[in-house]
Design an enzyme around this catalytic site. Structure first.
Site, PDB file in Angstrom:
ATOM      1  N   GLU A  79       0.820  -1.203   0.000  1.00  0.00           N
ATOM      2  CA  GLU A  79       0.000   0.000   0.000  1.00  0.00           C
ATOM      3  C   GLU A  79       0.862   1.264   0.000  1.00  0.00           C
ATOM      4  OE1 GLU A  79      -4.209  -1.321   1.677  1.00  0.00           O
ATOM      5  OE2 GLU A  79      -2.802  -0.925   3.292  1.00  0.00           O
ATOM      6  N   CYS A  92       3.426   8.492   1.253  1.00  0.00           N
ATOM      7  CA  CYS A  92       3.943   7.537   2.229  1.00  0.00           C
ATOM      8  C   CYS A  92       4.111   6.202   1.518  1.00  0.00           C
ATOM      9  CB  CYS A  92       2.961   7.419   3.392  1.00  0.00           C
ATOM     10  SG  CYS A  92       3.445   6.197   4.619  1.00  0.00           S
ATOM     11  N   CYS A  99       6.135  -7.011   7.175  1.00  0.00           N
ATOM     12  CA  CYS A  99       7.207  -6.553   8.057  1.00  0.00           C
ATOM     13  C   CYS A  99       7.575  -7.682   9.002  1.00  0.00           C
ATOM     14  CB  CYS A  99       6.760  -5.331   8.861  1.00  0.00           C
ATOM     15  SG  CYS A  99       8.097  -4.535   9.772  1.00  0.00           S
ATOM     16  N   CYS A 103       5.995  -5.388  15.839  1.00  0.00           N
ATOM     17  CA  CYS A 103       5.567  -4.415  16.848  1.00  0.00           C
ATOM     18  C   CYS A 103       4.102  -4.722  17.176  1.00  0.00           C
ATOM     19  CB  CYS A 103       5.709  -2.987  16.320  1.00  0.00           C
ATOM     20  SG  CYS A 103       7.408  -2.563  15.898  1.00  0.00           S
ATOM     21  N   CYS A 106       0.919  -2.626  15.628  1.00  0.00           N
ATOM     22  CA  CYS A 106       0.922  -2.270  14.209  1.00  0.00           C
ATOM     23  C   CYS A 106       0.251  -3.350  13.374  1.00  0.00           C
ATOM     24  CB  CYS A 106       2.361  -2.068  13.731  1.00  0.00           C
ATOM     25  SG  CYS A 106       2.470  -1.632  11.982  1.00  0.00           S
ATOM     26  N   GLY A 152       6.716  -2.098   6.285  1.00  0.00           N
ATOM     27  CA  GLY A 152       8.088  -2.588   6.320  1.00  0.00           C
ATOM     28  C   GLY A 152       9.049  -1.743   7.122  1.00  0.00           C
ATOM     29  N   GLU A 153      10.210  -2.318   7.367  1.00  0.00           N
ATOM     30  CA  GLU A 153      11.286  -1.598   8.060  1.00  0.00           C
ATOM     31  C   GLU A 153      12.351  -1.266   7.004  1.00  0.00           C
ATOM     32  OE1 GLU A 153      12.253  -0.045  10.895  1.00  0.00           O
ATOM     33  OE2 GLU A 153      14.054   0.242   9.700  1.00  0.00           O
ATOM     34  N   HIS A 208       8.233   5.241  20.947  1.00  0.00           N
ATOM     35  CA  HIS A 208       7.022   4.662  21.548  1.00  0.00           C
ATOM     36  C   HIS A 208       7.075   4.326  23.031  1.00  0.00           C
ATOM     37  CE1 HIS A 208       5.676   4.679  17.506  1.00  0.00           C
ATOM     38  NE2 HIS A 208       6.316   3.614  17.117  1.00  0.00           N
ATOM     39  N   CYS A 327      -1.382   5.792   9.955  1.00  0.00           N
ATOM     40  CA  CYS A 327      -0.186   5.120  10.485  1.00  0.00           C
ATOM     41  C   CYS A 327      -0.569   3.799  11.124  1.00  0.00           C
ATOM     42  CB  CYS A 327       0.496   5.949  11.565  1.00  0.00           C
ATOM     43  SG  CYS A 327       0.914   7.598  11.083  1.00  0.00           S
TER      44      CYS A 327
HETATM   45  N1  SAH Z   1       9.175   0.297  10.352  1.00  0.00           N
HETATM   46  C1  SAH Z   1       9.387   1.715  10.302  1.00  0.00           C
HETATM   47  C2  SAH Z   1       8.495   2.380   9.277  1.00  0.00           C
HETATM   48  C3  SAH Z   1       7.021   2.360   9.633  1.00  0.00           C
HETATM   49  S1  SAH Z   1       6.544   4.000   9.944  1.00  0.00           S
HETATM   50  C4  SAH Z   1       9.200   2.307  11.679  1.00  0.00           C
HETATM   51  O1  SAH Z   1       8.870   1.561  12.576  1.00  0.00           O
HETATM   52  O2  SAH Z   1       9.464   3.481  11.882  1.00  0.00           O
HETATM   53  C5  SAH Z   1       4.961   3.821  10.582  1.00  0.00           C
HETATM   54  C6  SAH Z   1       4.821   4.568  11.871  1.00  0.00           C
HETATM   55  O3  SAH Z   1       3.493   4.362  12.402  1.00  0.00           O
HETATM   56  C7  SAH Z   1       5.782   4.053  12.905  1.00  0.00           C
HETATM   57  O4  SAH Z   1       6.188   5.084  13.749  1.00  0.00           O
HETATM   58  C8  SAH Z   1       4.902   3.088  13.652  1.00  0.00           C
HETATM   59  O5  SAH Z   1       5.413   2.770  14.904  1.00  0.00           O
HETATM   60  C9  SAH Z   1       3.599   3.841  13.700  1.00  0.00           C
HETATM   61  N2  SAH Z   1       2.454   2.964  13.961  1.00  0.00           N
HETATM   62  C10 SAH Z   1       2.400   1.628  13.810  1.00  0.00           C
HETATM   63  N3  SAH Z   1       1.181   1.160  14.150  1.00  0.00           N
HETATM   64  C11 SAH Z   1       0.459   2.226  14.526  1.00  0.00           C
HETATM   65  C12 SAH Z   1      -0.881   2.385  14.953  1.00  0.00           C
HETATM   66  N4  SAH Z   1      -1.703   1.345  15.031  1.00  0.00           N
HETATM   67  N5  SAH Z   1      -1.307   3.635  15.234  1.00  0.00           N
HETATM   68  C13 SAH Z   1      -0.469   4.684  15.096  1.00  0.00           C
HETATM   69  N6  SAH Z   1       0.795   4.594  14.696  1.00  0.00           N
HETATM   70  C14 SAH Z   1       1.268   3.377  14.407  1.00  0.00           C
END
Ligand code: SAH
Length: 353
Positions: A79, A92, A99, A103, A106, A152-153, A208, A327
């Site tokens: 996406e 974005c 991934c 986490c 997510c 993804g990371e 976080h 996000c």
């Molecule tokens: N893997 C990378 C890129 C993903 S960025 C990273 O972790 O930074 C996506 C962002 O949205 C990250 O900061 C992630 O932690 C955050 N995110 C993930 N799940 C979320 C959720 N359910 N609500 C809000 N933010 C979230």
């Protein structure tokens, strides 16, 4: 591409001509490249191919956010999200199919992991999004910023991500300013150090939690790269880049989990004297999640504590959540092949390879 043209017995500058056709004018047919000779165009038809991905689905949010499901050659889908604002348009993009990091808050993590995107699959998200936005006559539908904050990371797909970002910055292609390309990472420290040397882009870090005990639970990668070391790596990233004033620290607001005043004070102590900006992200829900979003009041109080301690803090406005484009809501269609234990063991290996 220059090497390719030289091998064909052509001049190297053909590469920049073709780059401009593809990335600036959105052309994917050699016949349309009218400043190449007819003979060369025909030769290219035989020897090369410009393959662009298919848009499997397009969704528009009430707030103007747009999301595309991009189908890859192997049937997986990723996406890509466009977020228009008054003064900019942010795309974005995803860096992996799924991934591997797991986490807990997510949605992408729940899809599992299939594979890294190739550099062309990464950059083609800009290509298709621009193409899809073009028919819109309003001027705000223009991509001015790119964030690697999709699925993804990115730092676990290092080479392909860096190559794609070079094309984003390249004047022969998208010509984006280095301040307007942002990579977000969960904190793969060795790759952050490499990145600082290889390319100059903005960095966001998914923090976080203000301590290891909590971050170990939310972002399992923390067990490998703990908080203090991560912050130190962020400071190193800025070293020698006086025009880059800050690292953005992302902090998802999870009700009753990481959002207490004590958490805010700990975070303030951690970042007080650092080149930091905190981005509070109200949690975006997805099916079967165990978490809830902190209340507006809690988020305001959290922000106020940081603010009083001198830490610049903003709350990220939720965009596109009605179409699951916010996000942490990106899911795509991932054929899960992850054996997470194996992936974890390989993370370090991959980073150093
Ligand atoms: N893997 C990378 C890129 C993903 S960025 C990273 O972790 O930074 C996506 C962002 O949205 C990250 O900061 C992630 O932690 C955050 N995110 C993930 N799940 C979320 C959720 N359910 N609500 C809000 N933010 C979230």
């Amino acid at each position: 591409m220059e090497a390719f043209f030289l091998e064909m017995g052509e001049k190297a500058f053909r590469a920049s001509q073709v780059m401009k056709w593809i990335h600036q004018r959105g052309v994917n047919q050699f016949q349309e490249m009218t400043d190449l000779s007819k003979a060369l165009r025909e030769k290219l038809e035989h020897e090369a191919e410009i393959r662009t991905p298919e848009l499997a689905m397009e969704q528009s949010s009430d707030d103007g956010t747009q999301k595309w499901l991009v189908r890859l050659d192997d049937g997986n889908c990723i996406e890509t999200v466009f977020i228009p604002e008054d003064d900019r348009g942010t795309l974005c993009i995803s860096s992996q199919v799924g991934c591997a990091l797991d986490c807990t808050f997510c949605s992408t993590a729940r899809q599992g992991f299939n594979r890294n995107l190739t550099s062309d699959e990464i950059i083609s998200q800009l290509w298709v999004a621009r193409k899809a936005l073009q028919p819109d006559p309003t001027t705000d539908r223009v991509i001015t910023n790119v964030v690697l904050m999709g699925m993804g990371e990115p730092l676990l797909n290092y080479d392909n991500v860096v190559e794609a970002m070079r094309i984003m910055l390249d004047d022969n292609a998208y010509g984006l300013s280095k301040r307007r390309v942002t990579l977000s990472t969960s904190g793969v420290i060795p790759a952050m150090d490499r990145l600082a040397k290889d390319i100059d882009v903005s960095l966001a870090v998914s923090l976080h939690a203000p301590n290891d005990a909590l971050r170990d639970q939310l972002v399992p990668l923390n067990r490998k790269y703990p908080v203090k070391e991560l912050i130190a790596a962020c400071e190193r990233y800025l070293h020698g880049k006086p025009y880059r004033s800050r690292i953005t620290y992302e902090y998802v607001m999870l009700d009753g989990v990481n959002d207490s005043p004590e958490h805010a004070r700990q975070l303030a102590r951690l970042l007080r004297d650092k080149a930091a900006k905190v981005n509070l992200i109200p949690f975006n829900p997805f099916p079967e999640t165990r978490y809830q979003r902190s209340s507006g009041k809690t988020i305001d109080r959290f922000r106020e504590i940081l603010h009083k301690a001198g830490v610049i803090t903003v709350t990220r406005r939720t965009r596109g959540d009605d179409i699951d484009a916010a996000c942490g809501q990106l899911a795509g269609k991932v054929q899960d092949r992850s054996r997470r234990d194996v992936h974890f063991a390989r993370i370090e290996q991959r980073v150093h390879s």
